[in-house]
Enzyme design. Structure first.
Site, PDB file in Angstrom:
ATOM      1  N   GLY A  49       0.834  -1.200   0.000  1.00  0.00           N
ATOM      2  CA  GLY A  49       0.000   0.000   0.000  1.00  0.00           C
ATOM      3  C   GLY A  49       0.864   1.243   0.000  1.00  0.00           C
ATOM      4  CD  GLN A  54       3.262   5.709   2.698  1.00  0.00           C
ATOM      5  OE1 GLN A  54       2.289   5.186   2.183  1.00  0.00           O
ATOM      6  NE2 GLN A  54       4.265   4.990   3.189  1.00  0.00           N
ATOM      7  CB  CYS A  94       5.043   1.966   7.375  1.00  0.00           C
ATOM      8  SG  CYS A  94       4.594   3.498   6.539  1.00  0.00           S
ATOM      9  CG  LEU A  95       6.579   0.947   1.358  1.00  0.00           C
ATOM     10  CD1 LEU A  95       6.064   1.235  -0.047  1.00  0.00           C
ATOM     11  CD2 LEU A  95       7.688  -0.102   1.316  1.00  0.00           C
ATOM     12  CG  HIS A 136      -0.708   1.219   7.350  1.00  0.00           C
ATOM     13  ND1 HIS A 136       0.231   0.732   8.226  1.00  0.00           N
ATOM     14  CD2 HIS A 136      -0.027   2.047   6.509  1.00  0.00           C
ATOM     15  CE1 HIS A 136       1.419   1.254   7.935  1.00  0.00           C
ATOM     16  NE2 HIS A 136       1.294   2.052   6.888  1.00  0.00           N
ATOM     17  CD  GLU A 137      -1.105   2.388   2.820  1.00  0.00           C
ATOM     18  OE1 GLU A 137      -0.566   3.511   2.762  1.00  0.00           O
ATOM     19  OE2 GLU A 137      -0.477   1.352   3.095  1.00  0.00           O
ATOM     20  CG  HIS A 140       0.363   6.795   5.510  1.00  0.00           C
ATOM     21  ND1 HIS A 140       1.520   7.209   6.132  1.00  0.00           N
ATOM     22  CD2 HIS A 140       0.524   5.465   5.279  1.00  0.00           C
ATOM     23  CE1 HIS A 140       2.340   6.170   6.266  1.00  0.00           C
ATOM     24  NE2 HIS A 140       1.749   5.096   5.764  1.00  0.00           N
TER      25      HIS A 140
HETATM   26 NI    NI Z   1       2.550   3.171   5.682  1.00  0.00          NI
END
Ligand code: NI
Length: 169
Positions: A49, A54, A94-95, A136-137, A140
């Protein structure tokens, strides 16, 4: 297509609350290209995701594909969760917080409404990892990270570890 730089914790830009996507934005070729670039960036990372926040675009949309064979790319524009049921604990990563994994408790089943990449509204009821990923996304988009669910002490350890890794790089 192009790979986009991903902001990393504790970059303060990750704390920006994203603004709604306007219908006129959706129709632009630039928006479609950005979505393709986000998918490529997510797949290359690799991740399941990626929220616009991000990649330093502070609008309410995100891309997700939780399949192994990248067969179900999903775009959520202006997503809203309007039903939740139960709880699940999932070990998240998470990236934007590379190399860190931690258990987070979230809703088990959710119903999310959003627009797809062509502006068509859809409703999705889901559970398991896809439900985790959507929640989660969406965090963000509100400037929230999964490390916010950890204790302050643990979050500080994560912050120091990432800053140290960055200095060493
Ligand atoms: Ni993330």
């Amino acid at each position: 297509m192009a790979l986009l730089p991903i902001l990393e914790f504790p970059d303060p830009r990750l704390r920006t609350k994203a603004a709604p996507v306007e219908p006129a934005d959706l129709a632009t070729p630039a928006f479609q290209t950005l979505l393709d670039d986000m998918f490529q960036t997510m797949y290359e990372a690799p991740g399941i995701g990626l929220a616009a926040s991000q990649v330093d675009v502070h609008k309410r949309f995100m891309v997700i594909d939780v399949t192994e064979d990248r067969s179900r790319p999903l775009v959520f524009v202006n997503p809203v969760i309007n039903a939740r049921d139960g709880e699940q604990v999932y070990q998240e990563g998470c990236l934007s917080v590379p190399g860190i994994y931690a258990d987070v408790t979230r809703s088990d089943t959710i119903t999310v409404e959003a627009l797809d990449r062509h502006g068509q509204p859809f409703s999705l009821e889901t559970d398991g990892v896809l439900a985790v990923c959507v929640q989660h996304e969406m965090d963000h988009l509100d400037g929230k990270l999964f490390v916010d669910y950890l204790s302050p002490l643990k979050r500080e350890m994560v912050r120091k570890k990432l800053l140290k890794a960055k200095r060493a790089a």
